[in-house]
Write an enzyme that holds these catalytic residues in place. Structure first.
Site, PDB file in Angstrom:
ATOM      1  N   PRO A 133      22.407 -13.492 -29.408  1.00 29.59           N
ATOM      2  CG  PRO A 133      20.773 -11.978 -30.102  1.00 29.59           C
ATOM      3  CD  PRO A 133      22.168 -12.059 -29.547  1.00 29.59           C
ATOM      4  CB  CYS A 134      23.214 -17.836 -32.306  1.00 30.27           C
ATOM      5  SG  CYS A 134      23.388 -18.800 -30.807  1.00 30.27           S
TER       6      CYS A 134
END
Length: 177
Positions: A133-134
Site C-alpha cells: 500500500p504505497c
C-alpha cells in the site's frame, strides 16, 4: 516466462503480472512505471495467483479489509525490499510519512538518519500497487504527494479505507505531484 491478466476496478483497468507462481506486478493501466519489471514477451492467461489476487481486489474494492495476501515475488535492492516490507505493515486506513519510514529504516540499520528522498524513490517504484500500500504514504505535513497511479486514485483508495483525511491535503500545482 511471464504472464499477465486484467482486472477492472472502480478506479480503472489494472494489469496483474506473474512469474507463473507468484504475483510480480500490479499496476493501474497507464500509471508511472507501468510494467517496469515486465518482459516484452508474456502470455495473457489465468493462473491461480491471478484468481487469488482478483479475490483480494474484489474484497478490497467492496470496502473490506482482505485477511490474506497473495504470494508475492519481489526482485529489487535490499533497500527497496526493506521499504516495501514497511509498506506492508502500514495498517489499513492509516498513513505514514516518508520521514516515518526513513526513521524506521534508520533504527533497523542502527543509523541516526536515513534519507526520506531515497524512501520516496523506493515507494514510487513499488511494482505491486494497492496490495503493497504505497498509497498510504504521505508527506510529513500531510501533503498527499506522489502516487504513480495518480493523485485522484490515491485519494480514492484512502477514502475507500476510511482513512482520516482531515489532516491531509492536495499539493498545489508546481509541487511534487
Amino acid at each position: 516466462m511471464q504472464y499477465i491478466s486484467k482486472y477492472t476496478s472502480p478506479l480503472g483497468a489494472i494489469t496483474l503480472a506473474s512469474n507463473g507462481e507468484a504475483l510480480t506486478g500490479l499496476w493501474f493501466d497507464g500509471q508511472k512505471y507501468f510494467g517496469a519489471n515486465l518482459s516484452k514477451e508474456y502470455k495473457n492467461v489465468e493462473l491461480p495467483v491471478f484468481k487469488q489476487t482478483k479475490e483480494w481486489l474484489n474484497l478490497y474494492f467492496n470496502g473490506q479489509k482482505p485477511d490474506f495476501i497473495p504470494l508475492l515475488a519481489l526482485q529489487a535492492s535490499e533497500f527497496r525490499l526493506a521499504v516495501w516490507q514497511i509498506l506492508l505493515e502500514i495498517p489499513y486506513g492509516q498513513t505514514l510519512s516518508y520521514g516515518d519510514i526513513s526513521a524506521v529504516l534508520a533504527k533497523q540499520k542502527g543509523l541516526k538518519t536515513m534519507s526520506a528522498q531515497a524512501v520516496g524513490g523506493a515507494v514510487g517504484h513499488n511494482p505491486i500497487s494497492i496490495i503493497i500500500p504505497c498509497h498510504r504514504v504521505v508527506g510529513s505535513n500531510g501533503n498527499l504527494t506522489g502516487y504513480a497511479g495518480g493523485l485522484e486514485k490515491k485519494i480514492a483508495l484512502l477514502q475507500l479505507e476510511g482513512a482520516d483525511m482531515g489532516a491531509l491535503f492536495t499539493p498545489k500545482k508546481g509541487t511534487a505531484l
